[in-house]
Write a protein that holds these residues in place. Structure first.
Motif, mmCIF file in Angstrom:
data_model
loop_
_atom_site.group_PDB
_atom_site.id
_atom_site.type_symbol
_atom_site.label_atom_id
_atom_site.label_comp_id
_atom_site.label_asym_id
_atom_site.label_seq_id
_atom_site.Cartn_x
_atom_site.Cartn_y
_atom_site.Cartn_z
ATOM 1 N N TYR A 1 0.812 -1.223 0.000
ATOM 2 C CA TYR A 1 0.000 0.000 0.000
ATOM 3 C C TYR A 1 0.844 1.271 0.000
ATOM 4 C CZ TYR A 1 -2.898 3.768 1.947
ATOM 5 O OH TYR A 1 -3.510 4.974 2.176
ATOM 6 N N LEU A 2 1.740 1.414 0.958
ATOM 7 C CA LEU A 2 2.501 2.664 1.057
ATOM 8 C C LEU A 2 3.431 2.860 -0.138
ATOM 9 C CD1 LEU A 2 3.380 2.637 4.872
ATOM 10 C CD2 LEU A 2 1.494 3.823 3.724
ATOM 11 N N GLN A 3 4.123 1.796 -0.542
ATOM 12 C CA GLN A 3 5.031 1.949 -1.681
ATOM 13 C C GLN A 3 4.287 2.257 -2.980
ATOM 14 O OE1 GLN A 3 8.550 1.947 -1.459
ATOM 15 N NE2 GLN A 3 8.130 2.953 -3.412
ATOM 16 N N PRO A 4 3.206 1.535 -3.314
ATOM 17 C CA PRO A 4 2.446 1.911 -4.506
ATOM 18 C C PRO A 4 1.917 3.336 -4.460
ATOM 19 C CG PRO A 4 1.833 -0.298 -3.813
ATOM 20 C CD PRO A 4 2.709 0.272 -2.727
ATOM 21 N N LEU A 5 1.499 3.793 -3.279
ATOM 22 C CA LEU A 5 0.998 5.156 -3.152
ATOM 23 C C LEU A 5 2.118 6.161 -3.395
ATOM 24 C CD1 LEU A 5 -1.262 7.124 -2.526
ATOM 25 C CD2 LEU A 5 -0.886 6.712 -0.079
ATOM 26 N N ALA A 6 3.297 5.893 -2.845
ATOM 27 C CA ALA A 6 4.441 6.772 -3.091
ATOM 28 C C ALA A 6 4.813 6.770 -4.570
ATOM 29 C CB ALA A 6 5.632 6.327 -2.249
ATOM 30 N N ASP A 7 4.709 5.614 -5.213
ATOM 31 C CA ASP A 7 5.030 5.528 -6.645
ATOM 32 C C ASP A 7 4.076 6.389 -7.476
ATOM 33 O OD1 ASP A 7 7.072 3.785 -6.051
ATOM 34 O OD2 ASP A 7 5.929 1.976 -6.541
ATOM 35 N N VAL A 8 2.797 6.383 -7.112
ATOM 36 C CA VAL A 8 1.816 7.200 -7.831
ATOM 37 C C VAL A 8 2.132 8.683 -7.647
ATOM 38 C CG1 VAL A 8 -0.603 7.912 -7.858
ATOM 39 C CG2 VAL A 8 -0.032 5.500 -7.801
ATOM 40 N N LEU A 9 2.543 9.057 -6.463
ATOM 41 C CA LEU A 9 2.862 10.462 -6.189
ATOM 42 C C LEU A 9 4.149 10.897 -6.887
ATOM 43 C CD1 LEU A 9 1.924 10.444 -2.410
ATOM 44 C CD2 LEU A 9 0.752 11.746 -4.192
ATOM 45 N N GLY A 10 5.002 9.952 -7.213
ATOM 46 C CA GLY A 10 6.176 10.226 -8.045
ATOM 47 C C GLY A 10 7.140 11.227 -7.434
ATOM 48 N N ASP A 11 7.471 12.256 -8.231
ATOM 49 C CA ASP A 11 8.455 13.249 -7.804
ATOM 50 C C ASP A 11 7.974 14.113 -6.650
ATOM 51 O OD1 ASP A 11 10.140 12.345 -9.753
ATOM 52 O OD2 ASP A 11 9.644 13.905 -11.202
ATOM 53 N N ARG A 12 6.719 13.979 -6.280
ATOM 54 C CA ARG A 12 6.236 14.723 -5.120
ATOM 55 C C ARG A 12 6.787 14.152 -3.814
ATOM 56 N NH1 ARG A 12 1.266 13.970 -8.239
ATOM 57 N NH2 ARG A 12 0.488 15.968 -9.088
ATOM 58 N N VAL A 13 7.437 12.999 -3.885
ATOM 59 C CA VAL A 13 8.045 12.363 -2.714
ATOM 60 C C VAL A 13 9.556 12.375 -2.883
ATOM 61 C CG1 VAL A 13 8.221 10.263 -1.316
ATOM 62 C CG2 VAL A 13 6.038 10.871 -2.389
ATOM 63 N N ARG A 14 10.265 12.999 -1.952
ATOM 64 C CA ARG A 14 11.723 12.998 -1.950
ATOM 65 C C ARG A 14 12.219 12.112 -0.815
ATOM 66 N NH1 ARG A 14 13.779 19.264 -2.574
ATOM 67 N NH2 ARG A 14 12.461 19.848 -4.369
ATOM 68 N N LEU A 15 13.033 11.135 -1.155
ATOM 69 C CA LEU A 15 13.567 10.207 -0.166
ATOM 70 C C LEU A 15 14.960 10.632 0.277
ATOM 71 C CD1 LEU A 15 12.461 6.901 -1.909
ATOM 72 C CD2 LEU A 15 11.264 8.137 -0.082
ATOM 73 N N ASP A 16 15.404 10.077 1.393
ATOM 74 C CA ASP A 16 16.721 10.386 1.949
ATOM 75 C C ASP A 16 16.872 11.896 2.157
ATOM 76 O OD1 ASP A 16 19.031 9.467 3.009
ATOM 77 O OD2 ASP A 16 20.054 9.058 1.113
#
Length: 473
Positions: A94-109
């Protein structure tokens, strides 16, 4: 805040966990731009650290409905709503697919190191609300940066700051020096290295909540296995044992949560764990290769090989120090929310559903949501966080009617008689159902919308859910 000067800026969300990603989904749904900053290298980094633990909420209760709509065009299908995910399931499915949909709106590290008003420290009043927020970031490669934001939603949780063993809220004397034998998380006993650490050994488990129940049940299961002969737990409680110690049992409207407490009770009754009550840890002393716990009253326990400290978590507020937050002096939760969740006062498991009104601060435009909003209070549910972000995002979007509407009715724990933060006599029994019945009626009645009949009805969770095959938290 001068919206015309800032409405082209993103809303910064701190943390890509369940509440943070849900907040991003709600912002996208309303045509606003989120920017999620996650300190970990993957979405749901904190959840992944307890990937082996099973939740006591079902899939139907841990997926945000707006996030589900955002996922639908990708072909994502919600898992069986009546089953109980593990942390690994929740993060991966759930969380990973949701982050994938949000794309560049999520910055990691990307760790947030500070939040303030542009050109204004905490002291300055002049034109303060006209300035956008400035968010300072440290990336994993050592680079530093900053972004401007229209509003800030802190959903960073409390996982990174577990509470210590000391009964006064400070590390017990010797606790830091014994760090090699002390853990602050529920151990993953399916991991061979972790299993070998506890198998056949005596372990002290300090704590009285769901995490402690999980650890006790897991150690009891290890003791029953072929490779776990001799495994034993010493369960250390700061209070006495009462009728509420093991949770709501069969009366809990989240059956898996009730079953978890019953599993811990069975571990004690079957002799795999012994309970030591009224014990407030003052010191941790070395005894050769083992540890001895010493209480404030001078009692010394038999030496143990390992210690698991599960005394709760606390919020990291250091990066918010330049903001004007209104926090309760005890719980470090928003002042309007604190009375609703304060375990010093609440005698029942019901918490009144809440939203932007209870989550607002003197600094307009900043919100603490999810587990972070509860400060040091326990017993947070995922759907509580989803209702929070729904309300907060509606307020940011200018939809006050939706922001102030409550769309959630929370389930009872089935526990009455107080949270027992202070020492209680061992024979104290919880009161009967009247207390909880009263609280349920109040919560449900108050949560019923007063808007026209087209307003969505409150969502009731935890009723009629099948008992999970295994425990969770």
């Amino acid at each position: 805040m001068n919206v015309t000067a800032t409405d082209q800026l993103p809303v910064v969300i701190v943390g890509a966990g369940p509440a943070g990603l849900a907040a991003a989904a709600h912002l996208v749904h309303r045509g606003l731009e989120p920017l999620v900053l996650e300190a970990g290298t993957r979405a749901g980094a904190a959840v992944r650290e307890w990937s082996h633990v099973r939740l006591f909420s079902t899939w139907g209760e841990v997926v945000d409905p707006v996030a589900e709509k955002l996922l639908a065009p990708t072909g994502w299908v919600k898992p069986d709503t009546g089953t109980y995910p593990t942390g690994a399931d929740w993060a991966g499915d759930y969380l990973q697919p949701l982050a994938d949909v949000l794309g560049d709106r999520v910055r990691l590290d990307a760790r947030v190191t500070g939040v303030s008003r542009t050109g204004r420290d905490r002291v300055v009043d002049a034109e303060r609300e006209e300035q956008p927020f400035t968010v300072h970031i440290r990336y994993g490669d050592g680079r530093e940066g900053r972004v401007l934001a229209w509003a800030v939603i802190d959903a960073s949780g409390t996982w990174s700051t577990p509470s210590p063993a000391g009964g006064d809220g400070l590390p017990a004397l010797g606790e830091r020096a014994a760090a090699d034998r002390i853990a602050y998380r529920v151990p993953d006993l399916k991991d061979p290295a972790v299993r070998a650490r506890y198998a056949g050994r005596r372990t002290a488990v300090i704590g009285s909540g769901a995490s402690a129940f999980t650890a006790l049940a897991s150690l009891a299961a290890l003791a029953k296995s072929e490779d776990g002969t001799g495994t034993h737990a010493t369960w250390i409680l700061r209070r006495g044992i009462s009728g509420a110690t093991f949770g709501g049992g069969d009366a809990d409207q989240l059956p898996a949560r009730g079953a978890l407490g019953l599993a811990a009770k069975a571990a004690v009754e079957d002799g795999y764990a012994e309970a030591v009550t009224g014990f407030r840890t003052d010191a941790v002393e070395r005894a050769g290769e083992r540890l001895v716990l010493v209480a404030e009253d001078g009692r010394r326990l038999e030496p143990v090989d390992e210690v698991i400290v599960l005394t709760g978590f606390r919020p990291d507020l250091t990066f918010l120090d330049e903001l004007r937050l209104g926090l309760d002096e005890r719980l470090q939760a928003p002042v309007e929310l604190a009375p609703l969740i304060d375990p010093n006062l609440h005698s029942c498991g019901t918490v009144y559903p809440h939203g932007v009104k209870e989550l607002s601060h003197p600094e307009e435009g900043v919100y603490l949501v999810g587990m972070k909003s509860y400060g040091r209070a326990p017993s947070f549910l995922a759907l509580t966080g989803y209702e929070q972000v729904r309300s907060v995002v509606a307020a940011i979007a200018g939809d006050r009617e939706s922001a102030e509407r409550v769309e959630l009715v929370l389930p009872e724990t089935g526990v009455c008689g107080g949270a027992g933060l202070f020492d209680q006599p061992a024979d104290t029994e919880a009161d009967g159902g009247e207390c909880c019945a009263t609280a349920t009626a109040t919560a449900t009645a108050t949560a019923t919308p007063t808007a026209p009949t087209t307003t969505p009805a409150p969502l009731q969770i935890g009723v009629g859910v099948p008992v999970a095959a295994s425990g969770g938290c």
